[in-house]
Design an enzyme around this catalytic site. Structure first.
Site, short mmCIF file in Angstrom:
data_model
loop_
_atom_site.label_atom_id
_atom_site.label_comp_id
_atom_site.label_asym_id
_atom_site.label_seq_id
_atom_site.Cartn_x
_atom_site.Cartn_y
_atom_site.Cartn_z
N ASN A 9 0.77 -1.24 -0.10
CA ASN A 9 -0.07 0.10 -0.07
C ASN A 9 0.88 1.21 0.10
O ASN A 9 1.44 1.52 0.99
CB ASN A 9 -0.93 0.12 1.23
CG ASN A 9 -1.90 0.98 1.18
OD1 ASN A 9 -1.66 2.32 0.81
ND2 ASN A 9 -3.11 0.82 1.52
N ASN A 11 -0.04 4.20 -0.08
CA ASN A 11 -0.51 5.20 1.04
C ASN A 11 0.29 4.83 2.46
O ASN A 11 0.63 5.95 3.17
CB ASN A 11 -1.80 5.31 1.33
CG ASN A 11 -2.70 5.63 -0.10
OD1 ASN A 11 -2.51 6.87 -0.72
ND2 ASN A 11 -3.65 4.96 -0.56
N LYS A 12 0.36 3.91 2.59
CA LYS A 12 1.14 3.31 4.11
C LYS A 12 2.55 3.82 3.98
O LYS A 12 2.93 4.31 5.07
CB LYS A 12 0.69 1.79 4.38
CG LYS A 12 -0.53 1.51 4.87
CD LYS A 12 -0.69 0.10 5.53
CE LYS A 12 -1.98 -0.20 5.82
NZ LYS A 12 -2.05 -1.71 6.67
N ASP A 67 -1.25 -4.10 10.92
CA ASP A 67 -2.58 -4.43 10.42
C ASP A 67 -3.62 -3.49 11.02
O ASP A 67 -3.61 -3.24 12.33
CB ASP A 67 -2.96 -6.00 10.80
CG ASP A 67 -4.27 -6.34 10.03
OD1 ASP A 67 -4.16 -6.16 8.93
OD2 ASP A 67 -5.20 -6.73 10.57
N SER A 68 -4.37 -3.00 10.21
CA SER A 68 -5.17 -1.83 10.92
C SER A 68 -6.72 -1.94 10.13
O SER A 68 -6.85 -2.62 8.94
CB SER A 68 -4.53 -0.39 10.54
OG SER A 68 -4.15 -0.30 9.19
N GLY A 175 -8.77 5.02 2.30
CA GLY A 175 -9.81 4.19 3.32
C GLY A 175 -10.93 4.84 3.31
O GLY A 175 -11.62 5.48 2.80
N TYR A 176 -11.52 4.43 4.61
CA TYR A 176 -12.85 5.09 5.34
C TYR A 176 -12.53 6.59 5.77
O TYR A 176 -13.52 7.23 6.46
CB TYR A 176 -13.15 4.12 6.57
CG TYR A 176 -13.40 2.94 5.96
CD1 TYR A 176 -14.61 2.20 5.39
CD2 TYR A 176 -12.26 1.77 5.88
CE1 TYR A 176 -14.99 1.01 5.06
CE2 TYR A 176 -12.86 0.42 5.46
CZ TYR A 176 -13.85 0.15 4.95
OH TYR A 176 -14.07 -1.29 4.56
N LYS A 197 -3.03 14.67 10.99
CA LYS A 197 -3.53 13.19 11.07
C LYS A 197 -2.18 12.13 11.80
O LYS A 197 -2.62 11.38 12.66
CB LYS A 197 -3.77 12.41 9.78
CG LYS A 197 -4.13 11.24 9.63
CD LYS A 197 -4.50 10.31 8.27
CE LYS A 197 -4.82 9.00 8.39
NZ LYS A 197 -4.88 8.38 7.17
N ARG A 203 -2.38 4.61 13.60
CA ARG A 203 -0.93 4.41 13.07
C ARG A 203 0.57 5.22 13.33
O ARG A 203 1.37 4.76 13.69
CB ARG A 203 -0.86 4.48 11.32
CG ARG A 203 0.34 3.73 10.75
CD ARG A 203 0.29 3.60 9.34
NE ARG A 203 -0.89 2.66 8.93
CZ ARG A 203 -2.10 2.93 8.66
NH1 ARG A 203 -2.22 4.32 8.46
NH2 ARG A 203 -2.98 1.90 8.33
#
Length: 219
Positions: A9, A11-12, A67-68, A175-176, A197, A203
């Site tokens: 990912n 974004n991560k 893991d999130s 994501g959400y 954020k 995270r």
């Protein structure tokens, strides 16, 4: 120093790189490594360890894995560890054919599932921290130096699900994030700047704990 992160990912990767500017952050994809472990755990921690061990067994260098997911209180934590695979009320653990649906569709379906659950009036929401629409993100993070030496941090970020998909807002995050409102900011997570954020996210908090460990240990 190079640290591998057990994800594809981007974004991560961007969030890790922002929080670890003194390290070279590398994903398996960056080095042409095929990496798609089966996440068979029943908790965030178990899945993060599965990913960390799978990548360490390939690179034999320090690995960060997380893991999130998002947990909606009135839905008993749905979608939780299945957040990436969530496919609506009928398939909260993922579509039977294994196909992932677009994120905007997942966002709309999660709002709909919550609205339908609340409409039954059978849920005791009095103990939820942010009212009946309360939710939280969870992140379980593992810093794995080798299979016998690892460190774990698990953190949350609390908020609430917006009432309708039409109220989704913001183009930051992923994501959400566009459907999770943070009462203290009166914004969705997607409306925050990257620095805002990272300061409060699940995270970000977990990674800061890991960073403090990382800086204190000898390799």
């Amino acid at each position: 120093m190079k640290i591998y992160i057990a994800t594809g990912n981007n974004n991560k990767k961007r969030e890790f790189a922002q929080l670890l500017p003194e390290y070279t952050i590398v994903t398996p994809t960056d080095e042409g490594i095929a990496f798609d472990p089966d996440e068979t755990g029943t908790t965030f921690y178990e899945n993060s360890m599965i990913k960390a061990l799978a990548l360490w067994n390939i690179v034999h260098q320090p690995v960060l894995a997380d893991d999130s997911g998002i947990c909606v209180d009135a839905l008993n934590g749905i979608p939780g560890i299945y957040s990436a695979r969530y496919a609506g009320a009928d398939f909260p653990k993922g579509s039977p054919d294994g196909k992932k649906i677009p994120q905007e569709q997942k966002n709309a379906m999660l709002i709909e599932q919550l609205n339908n659950a609340l409409a039954t009036k059978n849920i005791d929401t009095s103990h939820f921290p942010h009212g009946e629409r309360s939710c939280h993100y969870t992140c379980s993070m593992v810093l794995l130096l080798n299979p016998d030496r690892f460190f774990i941090a698990q953190e949350t970020m609390e908020g609430c699900i917006i009432p309708s998909i039409e109220q989704a807002a913001g183009d930051g995050g992923f994501g959400y994030d566009p459907i999770v409102k943070l009462p203290q900011y009166n914004k969705t997570v997607a409306q925050l700047t990257a620095d805002e954020k990272n300061a409060i996210s699940h995270r970000g908090k977990a990674l800061r704990t890991v960073i403090s460990v990382l800086k204190s240990i000898k390799f």
